[in-house]
Design a protein around this motif. Structure first.
Motif, PDB file in Angstrom:
ATOM      1  N   ILE A   3       0.843  -1.200   0.000  1.00 31.97           N
ATOM      2  CA  ILE A   3       0.000   0.000   0.000  1.00 31.97           C
ATOM      3  C   ILE A   3       0.875   1.246   0.000  1.00 31.97           C
ATOM      4  O   ILE A   3       1.578   1.518   0.971  1.00 31.97           O
ATOM      5  CB  ILE A   3      -0.908   0.026   1.247  1.00 31.97           C
ATOM      6  N   ASP A  10       0.923   4.297   0.912  1.00 34.57           N
ATOM      7  CA  ASP A  10       0.160   5.266   1.693  1.00 34.57           C
ATOM      8  C   ASP A  10       1.074   6.325   2.289  1.00 34.57           C
ATOM      9  O   ASP A  10       0.846   6.823   3.393  1.00 34.57           O
ATOM     10  CB  ASP A  10      -0.638   4.550   2.788  1.00 34.57           C
ATOM     11  N   SER A  50       1.720  -1.874   4.570  1.00 32.94           N
ATOM     12  CA  SER A  50       1.676  -0.408   4.487  1.00 32.94           C
ATOM     13  C   SER A  50       3.060   0.219   4.405  1.00 32.94           C
ATOM     14  O   SER A  50       3.935  -0.048   5.228  1.00 32.94           O
ATOM     15  CB  SER A  50       0.938   0.133   5.715  1.00 32.94           C
ATOM     16  N   GLN A  90       3.703   3.256   4.942  1.00 31.25           N
ATOM     17  CA  GLN A  90       3.802   4.180   6.061  1.00 31.25           C
ATOM     18  C   GLN A  90       4.512   3.546   7.271  1.00 31.25           C
ATOM     19  O   GLN A  90       5.311   4.176   7.949  1.00 31.25           O
ATOM     20  CB  GLN A  90       2.383   4.641   6.455  1.00 31.25           C
TER      21      GLN A  90
END
Length: 561
Positions: free
Chosen positions: A172, A174, A265, A267
């Motif tokens: 992801i 993000d 993720s 992040q």
RNA sequence: GCGCCUGUAGCUCAGCUGGAUAGAGCAUCUGCCUUCUAAGCAGGUUGUCGCACGUUCGAGUCGUGCCAGGCGCGCCA
């Protein structure tokens, strides 16, 4: 090892021995036995198996290929090989004819192994990861993602069939610049929806879906973000929008038949300090230098064309930095092999990322990147530039609504990733009834229908045919079908080795064709018990193999059509 | 300009480490349903494998050079 492979291996070994024996008794002079093949000849009339061994030895032996073939045959041991006749043909092929029952043993194999039939163990349980789609959560999934999803999911299924311990992963994105742009776009849409006259950012995401997203946020929270401080406002909007987009991506993929083991993720790599650690490690190893306030990775040391910025002069790591950290993390997690499916527009990144893995002490060959050419969208005969930023694209959801999951998946998986696919939605809609997927599914439905009728007519369908009954399957149509079925483990092996699931789509089309031919030439539900039992075994095996492959391809195998 | 991918039948595409007469679907033409699903089968038609050299017993496949299309060559991702 399957029966077919055992027989082939036996003959292959005997051929090798024959060549060695001929060298020992002075008939042939060569240093090294070349890698020859033993395969089915193009034409059935030529025999059951053929080898090019003699032709490959011409240079070393300084003899004519047919003469060499003669010598090999003189030295070939044929007991326990099923060989009943051998002949030299064409430019120097050696063709073998096998006992007509050599193939029927595949039926008990399929019937006992069921959905495991076709499995091979080239992976030996090694942990392997396939990362695919990994679409930016700033919009909806489009045609390119659809291709990646079909390819990645089938590849993962294929590799598990080949004995790997496979994990499917979605990365992801993000974090980073695009999320910033996403935030600005959301903010602008949000304020616009509430009647404020604000400009839409130049590099923003123009997709209509963004407006829908802010409408839902307004429905829920009203205008409470208008008065918030800019940073907080953007963060709140982004957090909610990302959650919604990810949920949408996930459910869309699930409807497409794709289920992930891990959603990773980006992040978290920043928050945990993993990106910084990775950069430090590269620095310690001497692969980083500073120039104009930024930190650069010395890709040129590892054969790349140019160095790459890893930390910007403002201190923010680039996408590349996160990507290196991410892939380092994959190997930390114990994956012996890591496969990524990327759009061809990222190919410039391949060398650098592999170089970075090498710099970190990993074998760059453990990271395989499959580049898939882009899907070009055609509308009214014109190529339409697709992009998330412009908001101009056909979504995966629309594709499924229009042509259906099975047709869409088969359409993509039939093609080599290297081929540029042109996709005209109107054409696809009008042609969806002609999609070859139905040809295969129809074969499966027909098979189910025969079995249904067999039961209705009071025939026992669960008895396993014995050796004598199976020997009755000796028509060309039956033998061709048996050969194809016997071929499956080999087909799985080569497809897995080359990471090319599209081969299986071709295989399953061939198998369906052979079945349809058989169906039209011979009947299954007949008076003769022995032949009927044998044919029921054959069609149950065929049905099993169709279902196994369609399962890998993520296409359903309907019982009726 | 440099790098990667692609160029095969009217259309969409296969063709495994070089192998025997280059294949499939769609389209088109001809036959086949009182028998297990005609979303099927059997057969016909359709090719300078982008072009040119080269490597060798043999090249759609390997090498070199051209031609055409796509993508990339950012302190974007």
């Amino acid at each position: 090892m399957s029966l077919y492979e055992r027989i082939k291996k036996k003959i292959y070994n005997n051929l090798e021995e024959a060549a060695y024996r001929a060298r020992e008794n002075g008939k042939l002079a060569y240093d090294e036995l070349p890698a020859f093949v033993l395969e089915e000849p193009r034409e059935r009339q030529l025999g059951d198996l053929a080898t090019n061994l003699a032709m490959l030895l011409t240079k070393q032996c300084k003899k004519a290929p047919r003469e060499i073939a003669e010598i090999i045959l003189e030295n070939l041991e044929i007991t326990d090989t099923w060989i009943t006749a051998s002949e030299i043909a064409g430019p120097g092929f050696i063709n073998f004819r096998l006992d007509s029952n050599w193939l029927t043993g595949v039926i008990p194999e399929v019937l006992s192994q069921e959905d495991k039939y076709g499995s091979v163990n080239i992976g030996q349980g090694q942990k392997l990861q396939v990362e695919f789609v990994s679409a930016n959560p700033t919009g909806l999934l489009h045609m390119g993602n659809a291709r990646g999803a079909a390819l990645g999911d089938s590849l993962a299924a294929l590799l598990s069939m080949a004995g790997y311990d496979v994990s499917r992963e979605f990365y992801i994105n993000d974090a980073g610049n695009q999320i910033h742009n996403f935030a600005l776009s959301l903010e602008a849409r949000y304020l616009q929806q509430l009647g404020h006259d604000v400009p839409f950012p130049e590099a923003g995401y123009h997709g209509e879906d963004l407006i829908e997203t802010v409408k839902r946020i307004i429905e829920q929270d009203g205008d409470k973000y208008v008065t918030l401080e800019e940073d907080f406002r953007r963060e709140s909007l982004v957090r909610q929008a990302l959650e919604e987009k990810l949920h949408d991506i996930k459910t869309t993929l699930e409807d497409f038949g794709v289920f992930y083991d891990v959603w990773f993720s980006e992040q978290t790599l920043h928050e945990s300090g993993y990106v910084r650690d990775t950069t430090n490690e590269l620095q310690d190893k001497g692969y980083i230098y500073e120039n104009e306030g930024a930190l650069w990775f010395k890709s040129t040391l590892l054969g790349d064309e140019k160095d790459e910025v890893i930390i910007r002069s403002n201190g923010v790591p680039t996408y590349f930095a996160a990507d290196i950290a991410y892939h380092r993390n994959k190997f930390h997690r114990g994956f012996r092999k890591v496969i990524n499916i990327w759009g061809a527009d990222h190919h410039g990144h391949v060398g650098r990322l592999k170089g970075a893995m090498q710099a970190l002490g990993y074998n760059p060959d453990s990271l395989q990147i499959i580049l898939m050419q882009l899907v070009r969208l055609i509308q009214d005969g014109e190529v339409v530039k697709m992009s998330k930023r412009s908001g101009q694209y056909i979504t995966l959801r629309e594709l499924m609504d229009e042509v259906g999951k099975d047709a869409a998946r088969f359409y993509f998986i039939l093609r080599d990733p290297d081929s540029t696919v042109e996709f005209d939605l109107d054409l696809a809609k009008s042609q969806s009834a002609d999609n070859p997927v139905y040809y295969v599914q129809y074969a499966h439905a027909r098979l189910c229908s025969i079995l249904r009728q067999a039961k209705e007519q009071g025939y026992e369908t669960d008895i396993e045919p014995d050796r004598n009954q199976l020997a009755l399957l000796n028509s060309n149509e039956e033998k061709d079908l048996l050969k194809k079925i016997a071929d499956l483990p080999g087909e799985i092996a080569i497809s897995a080795k080359m990471a090319e699931p599209h081969r299986l789509a071709r295989y399953v089309l061939d198998l369906a064709a052979l079945f349809h031919t058989f169906y039209n030439s011979q009947r299954v539900l007949i008076e003769d018990t022995d032949l009927r039992v044998a044919r029921l075994g054959l069609i149950k095996s065929t049905k099993q193999v169709l279902a196994n492959i369609l399962g890998i391809l993520g296409v359903s195998a309907p019982e009726r059509m």
